[in-house]
Design a protein around this motif. Structure first.
Motif, PDB file in Angstrom:
ATOM      1  N   LYS A 205       6.401  85.172  77.057  1.00 41.50           N
ATOM      2  CA  LYS A 205       6.981  86.062  78.063  1.00 41.50           C
ATOM      3  C   LYS A 205       8.006  86.965  77.391  1.00 41.50           C
ATOM      4  N   VAL A 206       7.992  88.241  77.777  1.00 40.46           N
ATOM      5  CA  VAL A 206       8.958  89.208  77.250  1.00 40.46           C
ATOM      6  C   VAL A 206      10.145  89.246  78.196  1.00 40.46           C
TER       7      VAL A 206
ATOM      8  N   ALA B 140       5.721  89.445  81.326  1.00 44.44           N
ATOM      9  CA  ALA B 140       7.056  90.012  81.138  1.00 44.44           C
ATOM     10  C   ALA B 140       7.854  89.837  82.420  1.00 44.44           C
ATOM     11  N   THR B 141       9.166  89.737  82.280  1.00 42.39           N
ATOM     12  CA  THR B 141      10.031  89.667  83.457  1.00 42.39           C
ATOM     13  C   THR B 141      10.023  91.033  84.125  1.00 42.39           C
ATOM     14  N   ALA B 142      10.488  91.084  85.366  1.00 42.25           N
ATOM     15  CA  ALA B 142      10.474  92.340  86.127  1.00 42.25           C
ATOM     16  C   ALA B 142      11.245  93.435  85.400  1.00 42.25           C
TER      17      ALA B 142
ATOM     18  N   VAL C  46       1.813  96.603  80.610  1.00 42.62           N
ATOM     19  CA  VAL C  46       1.736  95.146  80.539  1.00 42.62           C
ATOM     20  C   VAL C  46       0.455  94.717  81.248  1.00 42.62           C
ATOM     21  N   ALA C  47      -0.474  94.107  80.484  1.00 43.82           N
ATOM     22  CA  ALA C  47      -1.741  93.683  81.074  1.00 43.82           C
ATOM     23  C   ALA C  47      -1.713  92.197  81.386  1.00 43.82           C
TER      24      ALA C  47
END
Length: 143
Positions: free
Chosen positions: A109-110, A127-129, A142-143
């Motif tokens: 997770k980014v 990724a986080t929001a 972001v896929a």
């Protein structure tokens, strides 16, 4: 030098302490064990944490918390670390080869820490929001 002439360094060897061999030895009678008690007796000792029958500290304190055994498969990457990578398309394998995540990591997770100024396409990475908004603002996806 011959094998039969080799000797240990001075002070390396000590004479074994012979306890219970009379007053003159300095370790006669009680043989350095003091008087009475569990530690003075043969075979008398206890396991680590034993407090003489009193409820031990590790059992008096409450159990608290939980650490998932699955955490070793999770990893997180910052935006700053992504910005340092030279790849336009980034996946889990690329991050492992760059040394940004552990070899055992499966879920990545980014997180939004730092900034990214170029477009990157993430595949197979969440990724986080805040991080997603920063990546998309820089022209990435972001896929």
């Amino acid at each position: 030098m011959e094998l039969n002439s080799i000797q240990p360094a001075a002070g390396a060897k000590h004479v074994a302490r012979r306890v219970g061999r009379g007053i003159g030895s300095g370790l006669g009678k009680t043989a350095g064990r003091g008087h009475k008690g569990q530690k003075s007796r043969s075979g008398g000792y206890h396991k680590v944490g034993f407090e003489g029958g009193q409820m031990p500290l590790q059992r008096r304190l409450p159990k608290r918390g939980f650490k998932s055994h699955l955490l070793k498969y999770n990893a997180e990457v910052t935006l700053t670390a992504l910005a340092r990578l030279d790849a336009a398309e980034i996946d889990v394998l690329a991050l492992k080869q760059a040394g940004l995540i552990d070899a055992m990591a499966k879920v990545v997770k980014v997180v939004k820490s730092g900034e990214i100024g170029r477009a990157v396409k993430l595949s197979g990475i969440t990724a986080t929001a805040g991080a997603k908004a920063a990546i998309e603002a820089a022209g990435g996806s972001v896929a």
